[in-house]
Design a protein around this motif. Sequence first.
Motif, PDB file in Angstrom:
ATOM      1  N   THR A   1       0.703  -1.230   0.060  1.00 50.32           N
ATOM      2  CA  THR A   1       0.060  -0.117   0.085  1.00 50.32           C
ATOM      3  C   THR A   1       0.887   1.196   0.008  1.00 50.32           C
ATOM      4  O   THR A   1       0.544   2.287  -0.373  1.00 50.32           O
ATOM      5  CB  THR A   1      -1.003   0.006   1.037  1.00 50.32           C
TER       6      THR A   1
ATOM      7  N   THR B   1       2.744   1.640  -3.779  1.00 49.12           N
ATOM      8  CA  THR B   1       1.794   1.946  -4.650  1.00 49.12           C
ATOM      9  C   THR B   1       0.998   3.081  -4.722  1.00 49.12           C
ATOM     10  O   THR B   1       0.018   3.494  -5.363  1.00 49.12           O
ATOM     11  CB  THR B   1       0.686   0.752  -5.161  1.00 49.12           C
ATOM     12  N   ASP B   2       1.426   3.790  -3.741  1.00 47.66           N
ATOM     13  CA  ASP B   2       0.934   5.481  -3.235  1.00 47.66           C
ATOM     14  C   ASP B   2      -0.622   5.015  -2.967  1.00 47.66           C
ATOM     15  O   ASP B   2      -1.388   6.501  -3.080  1.00 47.66           O
ATOM     16  CB  ASP B   2       1.191   6.174  -4.494  1.00 47.66           C
ATOM     17  N   THR B   3      -0.879   4.095  -2.346  1.00 39.36           N
ATOM     18  CA  THR B   3      -2.447   4.229  -2.072  1.00 39.36           C
ATOM     19  C   THR B   3      -2.683   4.914  -0.649  1.00 39.36           C
ATOM     20  O   THR B   3      -3.495   5.605  -0.276  1.00 39.36           O
ATOM     21  CB  THR B   3      -2.803   2.604  -1.632  1.00 39.36           C
TER      22      THR B   3
ATOM     23  N   THR C   1      -0.116   7.543   1.409  1.00 39.32           N
ATOM     24  CA  THR C   1       0.867   8.487   1.580  1.00 39.32           C
ATOM     25  C   THR C   1       1.105   9.231   2.675  1.00 39.32           C
ATOM     26  O   THR C   1       0.473   9.403   3.456  1.00 39.32           O
ATOM     27  CB  THR C   1       0.881   9.508   0.160  1.00 39.32           C
TER      28      THR C   1
END
Length: 68
Positions: A23, A26-28, A30
């Motif tokens: 997570t 995947t820049d879910t 930040t």
Amino acid sequence: MKKNMGSTDRFIRLFIAVALLTTFYTDTVTGTIGYLMAAVAGVLILTTFISFCPLYSLLGINTCKMRK
């Protein structure tokens, strides 16, 4: 350090660490929360490889099978 983590516990920790890192990368998630999750994942991976959890030691928990 005496081992206090069993194989099932280690697998679960590794699975959670991979999920947290996925997570994050995947820049879910930040920002500060993302970095915090990456740090928690690092701790989980470290404790998985050394089979020792300091928190378990403080609480008297042992999921490792005893040898006879």
